[in-house]
Design a protein around this motif. Structure first.
Motif, PDB file in Angstrom:
ATOM      1  N   PHE A  87     -27.740  24.865  24.454  1.00 55.42           N
ATOM      2  CA  PHE A  87     -29.062  24.259  24.330  1.00 55.42           C
ATOM      3  C   PHE A  87     -29.744  24.230  25.695  1.00 55.42           C
ATOM      4  CE2 PHE A  87     -26.185  22.306  21.241  1.00 55.42           C
ATOM      5  CZ  PHE A  87     -26.879  22.539  20.051  1.00 55.42           C
ATOM      6  N   THR A  88     -31.058  24.418  25.677  1.00 59.18           N
ATOM      7  CA  THR A  88     -31.839  24.295  26.904  1.00 59.18           C
ATOM      8  C   THR A  88     -33.005  23.344  26.661  1.00 59.18           C
ATOM      9  OG1 THR A  88     -33.449  26.065  26.462  1.00 59.18           O
ATOM     10  CG2 THR A  88     -31.330  26.714  27.415  1.00 59.18           C
ATOM     11  N   GLY A  89     -33.604  22.868  27.739  1.00 55.97           N
ATOM     12  CA  GLY A  89     -34.813  22.056  27.646  1.00 55.97           C
ATOM     13  C   GLY A  89     -34.656  20.829  26.779  1.00 55.97           C
ATOM     14  N   SER A  90     -35.613  20.650  25.866  1.00 54.10           N
ATOM     15  CA  SER A  90     -35.623  19.467  25.011  1.00 54.10           C
ATOM     16  C   SER A  90     -34.395  19.373  24.127  1.00 54.10           C
ATOM     17  CB  SER A  90     -36.890  19.460  24.147  1.00 54.10           C
ATOM     18  OG  SER A  90     -38.047  19.334  24.942  1.00 54.10           O
ATOM     19  N   PHE A  91     -33.848  20.506  23.727  1.00 55.89           N
ATOM     20  CA  PHE A  91     -32.627  20.481  22.920  1.00 55.89           C
ATOM     21  C   PHE A  91     -31.456  19.925  23.727  1.00 55.89           C
ATOM     22  CE2 PHE A  91     -34.842  23.820  20.432  1.00 55.89           C
ATOM     23  CZ  PHE A  91     -34.690  23.279  19.159  1.00 55.89           C
ATOM     24  N   LYS A  92     -31.394  20.298  24.983  1.00 55.68           N
ATOM     25  CA  LYS A  92     -30.297  19.833  25.833  1.00 55.68           C
ATOM     26  C   LYS A  92     -30.453  18.369  26.195  1.00 55.68           C
ATOM     27  CE  LYS A  92     -27.745  21.107  30.004  1.00 55.68           C
ATOM     28  NZ  LYS A  92     -27.641  22.096  31.122  1.00 55.68           N
ATOM     29  N   ASP A  93     -31.691  17.943  26.413  1.00 56.22           N
ATOM     30  CA  ASP A  93     -31.951  16.575  26.866  1.00 56.22           C
ATOM     31  C   ASP A  93     -31.950  15.555  25.732  1.00 56.22           C
ATOM     32  OD1 ASP A  93     -32.236  17.637  29.395  1.00 56.22           O
ATOM     33  OD2 ASP A  93     -34.421  17.814  29.239  1.00 56.22           O
ATOM     34  N   ASN A  94     -32.179  16.016  24.506  1.00 51.72           N
ATOM     35  CA  ASN A  94     -32.335  15.103  23.381  1.00 51.72           C
ATOM     36  C   ASN A  94     -31.302  15.411  22.298  1.00 51.72           C
ATOM     37  OD1 ASN A  94     -33.137  13.458  21.285  1.00 51.72           O
ATOM     38  ND2 ASN A  94     -35.304  14.031  21.386  1.00 51.72           N
ATOM     39  N   PRO A  95     -30.247  14.605  22.189  1.00 48.41           N
ATOM     40  CA  PRO A  95     -29.225  14.841  21.167  1.00 48.41           C
ATOM     41  C   PRO A  95     -29.797  14.862  19.750  1.00 48.41           C
ATOM     42  CG  PRO A  95     -28.441  13.259  22.780  1.00 48.41           C
ATOM     43  CD  PRO A  95     -29.892  13.469  23.069  1.00 48.41           C
ATOM     44  N   GLU A  96     -30.883  14.131  19.512  1.00 46.36           N
ATOM     45  CA  GLU A  96     -31.480  14.119  18.177  1.00 46.36           C
ATOM     46  C   GLU A  96     -32.016  15.505  17.802  1.00 46.36           C
ATOM     47  OE1 GLU A  96     -34.369  11.055  17.831  1.00 46.36           O
ATOM     48  OE2 GLU A  96     -32.915   9.413  18.036  1.00 46.36           O
ATOM     49  N   GLU A  97     -32.541  16.230  18.785  1.00 46.02           N
ATOM     50  CA  GLU A  97     -33.021  17.585  18.519  1.00 46.02           C
ATOM     51  C   GLU A  97     -31.851  18.518  18.225  1.00 46.02           C
ATOM     52  OE1 GLU A  97     -35.805  18.430  17.750  1.00 46.02           O
ATOM     53  OE2 GLU A  97     -37.406  17.674  19.028  1.00 46.02           O
ATOM     54  N   GLN A  98     -30.739  18.298  18.905  1.00 43.11           N
ATOM     55  CA  GLN A  98     -29.539  19.094  18.621  1.00 43.11           C
ATOM     56  C   GLN A  98     -29.075  18.862  17.193  1.00 43.11           C
ATOM     57  OE1 GLN A  98     -26.402  18.605  21.521  1.00 43.11           O
ATOM     58  NE2 GLN A  98     -27.862  18.435  23.226  1.00 43.11           N
ATOM     59  N   ILE A  99     -29.056  17.594  16.805  1.00 47.78           N
ATOM     60  CA  ILE A  99     -28.626  17.252  15.446  1.00 47.78           C
ATOM     61  C   ILE A  99     -29.570  17.861  14.417  1.00 47.78           C
ATOM     62  CG2 ILE A  99     -28.332  15.340  13.816  1.00 47.78           C
ATOM     63  CD1 ILE A  99     -27.423  13.634  16.229  1.00 47.78           C
ATOM     64  N   ARG A 100     -30.865  17.823  14.694  1.00 44.60           N
ATOM     65  CA  ARG A 100     -31.841  18.391  13.766  1.00 44.60           C
ATOM     66  C   ARG A 100     -31.642  19.899  13.625  1.00 44.60           C
ATOM     67  NH1 ARG A 100     -37.833  19.447  13.495  1.00 44.60           N
ATOM     68  NH2 ARG A 100     -37.916  19.512  15.773  1.00 44.60           N
ATOM     69  N   PHE A 101     -31.379  20.558  14.731  1.00 42.33           N
ATOM     70  CA  PHE A 101     -31.129  22.001  14.696  1.00 42.33           C
ATOM     71  C   PHE A 101     -29.894  22.319  13.851  1.00 42.33           C
ATOM     72  CE2 PHE A 101     -28.552  25.423  16.662  1.00 42.33           C
ATOM     73  CZ  PHE A 101     -29.382  26.517  16.385  1.00 42.33           C
ATOM     74  N   VAL A 102     -28.794  21.632  14.134  1.00 44.54           N
ATOM     75  CA  VAL A 102     -27.550  21.889  13.393  1.00 44.54           C
ATOM     76  C   VAL A 102     -27.741  21.559  11.911  1.00 44.54           C
ATOM     77  CG1 VAL A 102     -25.150  21.199  13.122  1.00 44.54           C
ATOM     78  CG2 VAL A 102     -26.103  21.524  15.419  1.00 44.54           C
ATOM     79  N   THR A 103     -28.448  20.474  11.605  1.00 44.95           N
ATOM     80  CA  THR A 103     -28.688  20.093  10.215  1.00 44.95           C
ATOM     81  C   THR A 103     -29.501  21.149   9.480  1.00 44.95           C
ATOM     82  OG1 THR A 103     -28.624  17.737  10.776  1.00 44.95           O
ATOM     83  CG2 THR A 103     -29.683  18.338   8.702  1.00 44.95           C
ATOM     84  N   MET A 104     -30.532  21.673  10.122  1.00 47.56           N
ATOM     85  CA  MET A 104     -31.333  22.726   9.510  1.00 47.56           C
ATOM     86  C   MET A 104     -30.528  24.000   9.281  1.00 47.56           C
ATOM     87  SD  MET A 104     -34.952  22.176  11.540  1.00 47.56           S
ATOM     88  CE  MET A 104     -35.785  23.550  10.754  1.00 47.56           C
ATOM     89  N   VAL A 105     -29.636  24.304  10.186  1.00 47.14           N
ATOM     90  CA  VAL A 105     -28.777  25.478  10.021  1.00 47.14           C
ATOM     91  C   VAL A 105     -27.830  25.254   8.862  1.00 47.14           C
ATOM     92  CG1 VAL A 105     -26.884  26.793  11.041  1.00 47.14           C
ATOM     93  CG2 VAL A 105     -28.915  26.261  12.411  1.00 47.14           C
ATOM     94  N   ARG A 106     -27.207  24.097   8.811  1.00 44.40           N
ATOM     95  CA  ARG A 106     -26.172  23.826   7.804  1.00 44.40           C
ATOM     96  C   ARG A 106     -26.743  23.593   6.410  1.00 44.40           C
ATOM     97  NH1 ARG A 106     -22.457  26.421  10.031  1.00 44.40           N
ATOM     98  NH2 ARG A 106     -21.353  25.468  11.781  1.00 44.40           N
ATOM     99  N   ASP A 107     -27.891  22.955   6.319  1.00 46.22           N
ATOM    100  CA  ASP A 107     -28.444  22.624   4.988  1.00 46.22           C
ATOM    101  C   ASP A 107     -28.670  23.880   4.155  1.00 46.22           C
ATOM    102  OD1 ASP A 107     -28.379  19.960   5.327  1.00 46.22           O
ATOM    103  OD2 ASP A 107     -30.521  19.689   5.686  1.00 46.22           O
ATOM    104  N   GLY A 108     -29.095  24.932   4.777  1.00 39.85           N
ATOM    105  CA  GLY A 108     -29.364  26.153   4.035  1.00 39.85           C
ATOM    106  C   GLY A 108     -28.126  26.975   3.749  1.00 39.85           C
ATOM    107  N   ASN A 109     -26.978  26.556   4.315  1.00 41.92           N
ATOM    108  CA  ASN A 109     -25.756  27.327   4.144  1.00 41.92           C
ATOM    109  C   ASN A 109     -24.719  26.632   3.280  1.00 41.92           C
ATOM    110  OD1 ASN A 109     -26.710  29.356   5.801  1.00 41.92           O
ATOM    111  ND2 ASN A 109     -25.948  28.400   7.671  1.00 41.92           N
ATOM    112  N   ARG A 110     -25.145  25.590   2.590  1.00 38.75           N
ATOM    113  CA  ARG A 110     -24.211  24.872   1.717  1.00 38.75           C
ATOM    114  C   ARG A 110     -24.135  25.544   0.348  1.00 38.75           C
ATOM    115  NH1 ARG A 110     -26.164  18.669   3.018  1.00 38.75           N
ATOM    116  NH2 ARG A 110     -25.284  18.545   5.135  1.00 38.75           N
TER     117      ARG A 110
END
Length: 211
Positions: A187-210
């Protein structure tokens, strides 16, 4: 004729070298030597054209060395109607080769970024993944390289990259564990600085792969 590859990138650190490309005859001779080393006969009918075929295949499989991922990201668009939320391209399938054993790595990449006034064509993100994949790689380095070039060229508020892959160096040799998947992320920038953005990214990736 011999050719010199200018600014030949090194996958591990991104530095450039000038490397002399072997001739077609030298490549085919090397493949012939490997065939002899395996214990087979390179003069038998089924192997006579193998050195030529391997040389041709390697030009395609490692074509990423002659391509610049930054160039692919060069054209951007500013007419985005004020959109400034995450852009996510999921399930970018790729195949690469392990730099340690030169056997396949097969996987998929998920790439997201937070635009800062401009976006890039979605196919360009997939193209960047493809360019880095068509080099000798480690998964860790490839993950960082994709994020790094997008951050450097687009200068978004942040980049997130996740790669899931199976390594044939584990499946075909050594420990021989088929189906084992390696997961890397950066992660870089806002993704690296904000764990909530990391979680949102991972959630968006995983939700479509269930399922």
């Amino acid at each position: 004729m011999d050719a010199v590859i200018k600014n030949f990138p090194r996958a591990e650190d991104g530095q450039a070298l000038d490397i002399k490309r072997p001739t077609q005859a030298e490549v085919e001779a090397a493949v012939r030597t490997l065939l002899l080393w395996t214990g087979d006969n390179p003069d038998r009918e089924g192997l006579k054209d193998t050195p030529r075929r391997v040389a041709k295949a390697y030009r395609e499989l490692f074509g990423g060395y002659g391509q610049d991922p930054a160039t692919e990201l060069g054209r951007t668009f500013e007419e985005v109607a004020g959109y400034d939320d995450m852009v996510l391209v999921k399930d970018i399938k790729f195949h690469s080769h392990c730099e340690h054993h030169m056997v396949p790595i097969i996987g998929r990449a998920h790439v997201g970024y937070l635009p800062d006034g401009r976006v890039v064509g979605l196919s360009k993100i997939a193209r960047v993944v493809d360019i880095f994949a068509h080099r000798l790689q480690t998964q860790e380095a490839m993950t960082a390289q994709i994020a790094g070039v997008i951050q450097d060229v687009l200068n978004p508020r942040g980049v997130a990259v996740m790669i899931e892959a199976e390594h044939m160096c584990m499946a075909m040799r050594g420990i021989r564990k088929q189906g084992s998947t390696t997961l890397t992320s950066t992660f870089t920038g806002s993704f690296k600085d904000n764990p909530e953005e990391q979680i949102r990214f991972v959630t968006m990736v995983r939700d479509g792969n269930r399922g």
